[in-house]
Design an enzyme around this catalytic site. Sequence first.
Site: not given
Length: 372
Positions: A183, A185-188
């Site tokens: 998604y 906004g996730k870290n990746l």
Amino acid sequence: MNVPFVDLHAQYLTIKPEIDFAIENVIRETAFIGGKYVKSFENAFAEAYGVKNCISVANGTDAIYIALRMLGVEPGDEVITVANSWISTSETISQAGATPVFIDIDPVHYTINPDLIRDKITARTKAIIPVHLHGQMADIIAIQAICEEYGLFLIEDCAQSHFSAFEGKYAGTFGDAATFSFYPGKNLGAYGDAGCILTNNDALAEKCRMYANHGALKKHHHLMEGINSRLDGMQAAILETKLKHIHSWTRKRIDKASLYSKLLEDLPGINLPTVRPETEHSFHIYAIRTNYRDELKEYLAEKGIETAIHYPTALPLLPAYDHLAYKPEDIPVASCYQHELLSLPLYPELTEEQQMYVTDAVKEFMLTNAAK
Ligand SMILES: Cc1ncc(COP(=O)(O)O)c(C=O)c1O
């Protein structure tokens, strides 16, 4: 000053030529669904984790659902999971026809409390899904031991924990399968929905790949009915480009989390995150705890500081689970912390000046209002 909770555009600007190049390639080659970019990202992600198989899917929710189904979870089964997470972790259990059994969180690290799991295991228990929440690893060794003792499948929900590690071994390499969300906004994060399953089990990998693609490994050869859950070429090309930067971004998150902790150290009325010993917390989220959470959130908003809550209602207390009849006393820690946790802005491009502004505002509020 305005401090957003995340700033994905700021991140794009740091790698704009690479991303634009990747997107242009996909369009020029019209490699929109399947194809070499998807394959290439799967290989790169599997290699980064040292895991044999990466099966890309449409999102992190599908990743859990597909893993559960292909491990054979079915109606009548129970799957143990944690009381504080995003609803994907438990709704996928229900989608597979099973019943989620919720376990309270450990008061220090906010992840599933392994000491409470054994009492909830029944003849119908099939699997455990711990969540490495906020980037903090669950007590994976204890959970692994329980799974081995009772013959249960272990599915690690790694949606929030890209490259978190225990003694140098990544979250997502301990269980039968691990599921990831990409998604934005996730870290990746992709530039849309995306997810994947990692597993060293080749037979499981093949089943997941088949199920995610209408039950076929070869076009028109449907060995079973499946679903349509595909990563598209554009997202794959973006993810592979961003994967090259993930370790530097994770380092920045960890450094910024340390700076927050240093600046807020000893502030009365605030609990700071505690990193589990021997682990690397990838700080998807930096969450503080206070009895004045809602007032502090409002105060920070007035100062232009965006915050978030992960999560305002513990999963078993959501109306969606009324039928399971959990009471706050069943999950005392999660039901208390749902009123206390507050996530501060954190992303690799966050500046020291912004962090000072955030922590000054937190101190101002706590020392004046909360001290009354
Ligand atoms: C813990 C957890 N599990 C699963 C998911 C589901 O991922 P997605 O939004 O990609 O479906 C998320 C995403 O928010 C999550 O945080």
